[in-house]
Design a protein around this motif. Structure first.
Motif: not given
Length: 172
Positions: A50-77
């Motif tokens: 549901v829209p609004g259930s995510f809380g406040v947008r903060d693109d600095a959260v979970l940097p380690h997950v973002r990095e791992q997703l990038e590696e996963y989609f590149a086929g390296r994780l």
């Protein structure tokens, strides 16, 4: 190394922050709660929150997950290393824990998961829990196929499921 799955505490959207991430399967919302990933949602998914259930947008959260997703989609994780908070019923959490054990590059079936969690006649209930997985990709619900080995439904859409299984080498 690996996922640390833990049950969730009661929260409200005020307790969450989220980041948006581009990916080959579309925009992803990564929802952080108490320092852990509480949801990973792909835009347009059947079970989109549901829209609004995510809380406040903060693109600095979970940097380690973002990095791992990038590696996963590149086929390296092949294995994610992150803390994950699971919001669901006890049965759903058992299913999601079993899904987390399906290795990269392999698939399982609803029946196999049902037997693994000690509920051999609950394949349909496993399917329902699979479709409500709040942290797709990290808890790899896309790795579930039908008993005949054919692709079955995926909340993110069949094209995405096929893409992910090809990326992992589970579909040739």
């Amino acid at each position: 190394m690996g996922l640390t799955l833990r049950p969730a505490s009661p929260t409200t959207p005020a307790d969450r922050r989220y980041a948006m991430v581009d990916s080959p399967i579309g925009p992803l919302a990564l929802v952080e709660e108490d320092g852990a990933l509480a949801a990973l949602s792909v835009e347009g998914a059947r079970q989109e929150p549901v829209p609004g259930s995510f809380g406040v947008r903060d693109d600095a959260v979970l940097p380690h997950v973002r990095e791992q997703l990038e590696e996963y989609f590149a086929g390296r994780l092949r294995e994610f290393d992150a803390a994950v908070v699971l919001h669901g019923t006890p049965f759903q959490v058992r299913v999601w824990n079993a899904l987390a054990g399906i290795p990269y590059g392999t698939t399982g079936t609803y029946g196999q998961v049902a037997r693994e969690i000690g509920a051999p006649k609950a394949a349909q209930a496993v399917g329902a829990a699979n479709g409500r997985n709040p942290v797709s990709l990290l808890v790899p619900c896309h790795r579930i196929v039908g008993a005949n080995g054919r692709l079955t439904g995926y909340a993110g859409g069949m094209a995405r499921k096929e893409y992910l299984l090809r990326l992992e080498g589970a579909l040739l």
